[in-house]
Design a protein around this motif. Structure first.
Motif, PDB file in Angstrom:
ATOM      1  N   ARG A  70       0.837  -1.208   0.000  1.00 48.54           N
ATOM      2  CA  ARG A  70       0.000   0.000   0.000  1.00 48.54           C
ATOM      3  C   ARG A  70       0.872   1.258   0.000  1.00 48.54           C
ATOM      4  NH1 ARG A  70      -1.656   3.739   3.178  1.00 48.54           N
ATOM      5  NH2 ARG A  70      -0.658   2.916   5.042  1.00 48.54           N
ATOM      6  N   LEU A  71       1.893   1.254   0.846  1.00 48.50           N
ATOM      7  CA  LEU A  71       2.792   2.415   0.916  1.00 48.50           C
ATOM      8  C   LEU A  71       3.554   2.606  -0.392  1.00 48.50           C
ATOM      9  CD1 LEU A  71       4.182   1.978   4.538  1.00 48.50           C
ATOM     10  CD2 LEU A  71       2.584   3.735   3.735  1.00 48.50           C
ATOM     11  N   ARG A  72       3.970   1.499  -1.010  1.00 51.02           N
ATOM     12  CA  ARG A  72       4.686   1.586  -2.290  1.00 51.02           C
ATOM     13  C   ARG A  72       3.770   2.195  -3.362  1.00 51.02           C
ATOM     14  NH1 ARG A  72       9.173  -0.538  -4.410  1.00 51.02           N
ATOM     15  NH2 ARG A  72       9.491  -1.861  -2.594  1.00 51.02           N
ATOM     16  N   ALA A  73       2.500   1.759  -3.388  1.00 47.61           N
ATOM     17  CA  ALA A  73       1.552   2.296  -4.370  1.00 47.61           C
ATOM     18  C   ALA A  73       1.365   3.799  -4.163  1.00 47.61           C
ATOM     19  CB  ALA A  73       0.210   1.569  -4.271  1.00 47.61           C
ATOM     20  N   GLU A  74       1.303   4.227  -2.895  1.00 48.81           N
ATOM     21  CA  GLU A  74       1.161   5.662  -2.608  1.00 48.81           C
ATOM     22  C   GLU A  74       2.400   6.437  -3.069  1.00 48.81           C
ATOM     23  OE1 GLU A  74       0.199   6.476   1.462  1.00 48.81           O
ATOM     24  OE2 GLU A  74      -1.724   5.427   1.322  1.00 48.81           O
ATOM     25  N   ARG A  75       3.585   5.866  -2.812  1.00 46.97           N
ATOM     26  CA  ARG A  75       4.819   6.533  -3.254  1.00 46.97           C
ATOM     27  C   ARG A  75       4.870   6.644  -4.772  1.00 46.97           C
ATOM     28  NH1 ARG A  75       7.357   3.119   0.498  1.00 46.97           N
ATOM     29  NH2 ARG A  75       8.309   1.909  -1.188  1.00 46.97           N
ATOM     30  N   GLU A  76       4.417   5.593  -5.450  1.00 46.74           N
ATOM     31  CA  GLU A  76       4.429   5.620  -6.918  1.00 46.74           C
ATOM     32  C   GLU A  76       3.463   6.673  -7.448  1.00 46.74           C
ATOM     33  OE1 GLU A  76       3.730   1.565  -8.041  1.00 46.74           O
ATOM     34  OE2 GLU A  76       5.801   0.980  -7.591  1.00 46.74           O
ATOM     35  N   LYS A  77       2.306   6.793  -6.777  1.00 43.91           N
ATOM     36  CA  LYS A  77       1.344   7.833  -7.186  1.00 43.91           C
ATOM     37  C   LYS A  77       1.960   9.206  -7.025  1.00 43.91           C
ATOM     38  CE  LYS A  77      -3.074   5.879  -5.842  1.00 43.91           C
ATOM     39  NZ  LYS A  77      -4.222   6.142  -4.977  1.00 43.91           N
TER      40      LYS A  77
END
Length: 198
Positions: free
Chosen positions: A124-131
């Motif tokens: 979830r955190l990785r997806a937020e960072r990518e966004k």
């Protein structure tokens, strides 16, 4: 859940992988730390059951190198010795748990449950960072257009204020949505707000 077992004891690898497969897990085994690290970045995110005493690298070194790879794996260290300083080092480095062999099945299940929760959180955190990374990749002009659209003005008003054509504004709008992989400009605005760019 994907489980990657790193242990140099063939009998343990065989028995543990059989038990975990019966419980519905997708299991891969590795006899050395180097063998695991050679594939770790390409493996699906999973729980790494990592022996502390390996013939090449010890488990703490494998854990350290795994962290440097920036994966979403969660580590549970296994040992037949259970030295307290090693347990403390493992936990400080982000291990989920430190289990002594022979381990109790309930403790292993509990560690796997917590590992699954950690993996979900990491993803979830990785997806937020990518966004946020995608938002930060917008050009100055695209950000200018996005900020103007955030006021709720129509494209033709934004075009007039920025000295551009309506067609150019619409092209920027389409490019912003494509770059951020969103279905509408509202979703792009939400992402930009989360990134504190508008």
């Amino acid at each position: 859940m994907y489980i990657h077992i790193v242990d140099d004891e063939p009998q343990l690898l065989a028995s543990l992988s059989l038990i975990l497969r019966r419980e519905g897990h997708d299991v891969q085994t590795f006899p050395t730390g180097e063998a695991f690290l050679a594939e770790a970045a390409d493996l699906p995110s999973g729980c790494v059951l990592l022996d502390l005493r390996l013939p090449d690298l010890d488990g703490l070194e494998v854990q350290s190198r795994l962290s440097a790879l920036d994966t979403d794996h969660a580590v549970v260290l296994l040992t037949g010795f259970g030295e307290v300083p090693d347990a403390v080092s493992a936990m400080r480095a982000g291990a989920i748990d430190f289990l002594s062999k022979p381990y109790r099945r309930e403790k292993l299940r509990d560690a796997l449950t917590r590992a699954g929760e950690r993996i979900e959180e990491n993803e979830r955190l990785r997806a937020e960072r990518e966004k946020l990374g995608a938002v930060n990749s917008l050009s100055e002009r695209e950000l200018e257009v996005l900020r103007a659209l955030a006021t709720g003005k129509q494209s033709k008003v934004v075009a007039y204020e920025l000295g551009l054509s309506t067609r150019t504004i619409d092209m920027h709008r389409a490019r912003i949505m494509k770059r951020l992989n969103v279905a509408n400009i509202g979703a792009a605005l939400v992402m930009a707000k989360e990134a504190k760019l508008i």
